[in-house]
Design an enzyme around this catalytic site. Sequence first.
Site, PDB file in Angstrom:
ATOM      1  N   ASP A  62     124.869 -17.736 -20.440  1.00 53.22           N
ATOM      2  CA  ASP A  62     123.497 -17.913 -20.936  1.00 53.22           C
ATOM      3  C   ASP A  62     123.444 -18.716 -22.228  1.00 53.22           C
ATOM      4  OD1 ASP A  62     124.743 -16.040 -22.477  1.00 53.22           O
ATOM      5  OD2 ASP A  62     123.179 -14.524 -22.341  1.00 53.22           O
TER       6      ASP A  62
ATOM      7  N   LYS B  68     129.085  -7.697 -33.906  1.00 51.75           N
ATOM      8  CA  LYS B  68     127.795  -7.243 -34.442  1.00 51.75           C
ATOM      9  C   LYS B  68     127.936  -6.350 -35.686  1.00 51.75           C
ATOM     10  CE  LYS B  68     125.460  -7.833 -30.015  1.00 51.75           C
ATOM     11  NZ  LYS B  68     126.509  -7.992 -29.034  1.00 51.75           N
TER      12      LYS B  68
ATOM     13  N   ASP C 268     121.775 -18.998 -27.616  1.00 51.50           N
ATOM     14  CA  ASP C 268     122.071 -18.032 -26.564  1.00 51.50           C
ATOM     15  C   ASP C 268     120.688 -17.635 -26.017  1.00 51.50           C
ATOM     16  OD1 ASP C 268     121.830 -15.356 -25.738  1.00 51.50           O
ATOM     17  OD2 ASP C 268     123.035 -14.552 -27.365  1.00 51.50           O
TER      18      ASP C 268
HETATM   19  P1  GTP Z   1     121.542  -7.980 -21.802  1.00 52.35           P
HETATM   20  O1  GTP Z   1     121.490  -6.863 -20.804  1.00 52.35           O
HETATM   21  O2  GTP Z   1     120.171  -8.470 -22.134  1.00 52.35           O
HETATM   22  O3  GTP Z   1     122.395  -7.693 -22.994  1.00 52.35           O
HETATM   23  O4  GTP Z   1     122.198  -9.267 -21.073  1.00 52.35           O
HETATM   24  P2  GTP Z   1     123.624  -9.431 -20.336  1.00 52.35           P
HETATM   25  O5  GTP Z   1     123.818  -8.322 -19.383  1.00 52.35           O
HETATM   26  O6  GTP Z   1     123.638 -10.807 -19.758  1.00 52.35           O
HETATM   27  O7  GTP Z   1     124.678  -9.274 -21.501  1.00 52.35           O
HETATM   28  P3  GTP Z   1     125.183 -10.347 -22.551  1.00 52.35           P
HETATM   29  O8  GTP Z   1     124.072 -11.271 -22.909  1.00 52.35           O
HETATM   30  O9  GTP Z   1     125.861  -9.626 -23.636  1.00 52.35           O
HETATM   31  O10 GTP Z   1     126.287 -11.111 -21.699  1.00 52.35           O
HETATM   32  C1  GTP Z   1     126.849 -12.330 -22.072  1.00 52.35           C
HETATM   33  C2  GTP Z   1     127.312 -13.037 -20.813  1.00 52.35           C
HETATM   34  O11 GTP Z   1     128.310 -12.242 -20.156  1.00 52.35           O
HETATM   35  C3  GTP Z   1     126.199 -13.240 -19.805  1.00 52.35           C
HETATM   36  O12 GTP Z   1     126.382 -14.505 -19.221  1.00 52.35           O
HETATM   37  C4  GTP Z   1     126.411 -12.124 -18.796  1.00 52.35           C
HETATM   38  O13 GTP Z   1     126.006 -12.499 -17.478  1.00 52.35           O
HETATM   39  C5  GTP Z   1     127.910 -11.925 -18.839  1.00 52.35           C
HETATM   40  N1  GTP Z   1     128.271 -10.524 -18.608  1.00 52.35           N
HETATM   41  C6  GTP Z   1     127.963  -9.459 -19.371  1.00 52.35           C
HETATM   42  N2  GTP Z   1     128.496  -8.343 -18.841  1.00 52.35           N
HETATM   43  C7  GTP Z   1     129.151  -8.726 -17.713  1.00 52.35           C
HETATM   44  C8  GTP Z   1     129.904  -8.021 -16.718  1.00 52.35           C
HETATM   45  O14 GTP Z   1     130.073  -6.797 -16.770  1.00 52.35           O
HETATM   46  N3  GTP Z   1     130.444  -8.756 -15.708  1.00 52.35           N
HETATM   47  C9  GTP Z   1     130.264 -10.119 -15.625  1.00 52.35           C
HETATM   48  N4  GTP Z   1     130.803 -10.764 -14.596  1.00 52.35           N
HETATM   49  N5  GTP Z   1     129.549 -10.821 -16.538  1.00 52.35           N
HETATM   50  C10 GTP Z   1     129.006 -10.125 -17.570  1.00 52.35           C
END
Ligand code: GTP
Length: 322
Positions: free
Chosen positions: A104, A154, A211
């Site tokens: 993202d 963080k 982001d």
């Molecule tokens: P929030 O629920 O809003 O925090 O968003 P998010 O679930 O996308 O979490 P975050 O923004 O912290 O994740 C950063 C990147 O890592 C994003 O592109 C997510 O799709 C990816 N990501 C986060 N957790 C996982 C996971 O458990 N597995 C995979 N494959 N990707 C993950």
Amino acid sequence: MKALILAGGAGTRLRPLTNAIPKPLVPLLGRPLVMHIIDSLPKEVDTVVLAVSYMKGALESYFRQNDCGRKVVLINEEEPLGTGGAIRNARQYLDEMFLCFNGDVISSLDLTAFLDHHRRHGGIGTLALWRVADPSAFGVAKMLNGRITEFQEKPSPGTAVSDLINAGTYAFEPELLDHIGDGFVSLEREVFPKILERGLHGYQFTGHWVDCGTLESYLNAQSVLIDDGEDVVCVQRQEGARLIGANHLDGVTLSHCRVGPHVCAMRGSSIMDGSTVERSVLMEGAQVGKGCVIKDCILGPGAQVKDGQTLNGEILVRGSSA
Ligand code: GTP
């Protein structure tokens, strides 16, 4: 070379939009977020590995229907394994140095220069770093002579050891996999602190970095790209509309309204008489009725705003009322 994109998160901070669209497919200026990353990959990347979990069916069908010019492999996690666990789960594809991305992130990082830096400095990995005024919402890296010596995820306000943050783009050697255990593992919290002594380097860049995980940061990314010159104005039907500043309007109907600055309106959307729309996105088919004021909003595909409504800082989707 492989590029691994972490694309399995639930995107809770962009709900309700992400109840219907997984975050990597959320359109930014009409193109899914993940395609902004794929399009920026250097030529030497021939395979894109997507680590998916949440709404994986939508991602599968997107890549079945859209050729992105590279081989795309989806690796599923039945239960999300976290950012570290997702990398370990894709290990069968990661037998040489690879690029890795949070799915993202939009940035102007020059990936060729980034890879050169990693190759020249060696070590287990290189992190792209971005300078911010307030790092408390991010992963913070302290650097000494180009090497990361401390990593804080963080930190509470006032305790950050540096103003350089993890920009969510990495070059890793396969040795990284030896440092990720089974099950749910956070790359940032559990793996980075353990691998500092293996040589984790930082690569600071300038330009833009956003982001897109929240309403505010998504709209910020959209403004940055529009200001950067990614403006398309191809209005389908326009009567007496006033366009202000750079906007991205593609196949929309505008009738006696004020649009902009920093508005993206995608195909089939419309803004009717007497309405004002500022710093917002109208995704496909979103409709703004007459006499509305819309500011800092995401209107999801097919969302409808009834006549006379004022919306400020909201995410609206099809079927939700406004
Ligand atoms: P929030 O629920 O809003 O925090 O968003 P998010 O679930 O996308 O979490 P975050 O923004 O912290 O994740 C950063 C990147 O890592 C994003 O592109 C997510 O799709 C990816 N990501 C986060 N957790 C996982 C996971 O458990 N597995 C995979 N494959 N990707 C993950």
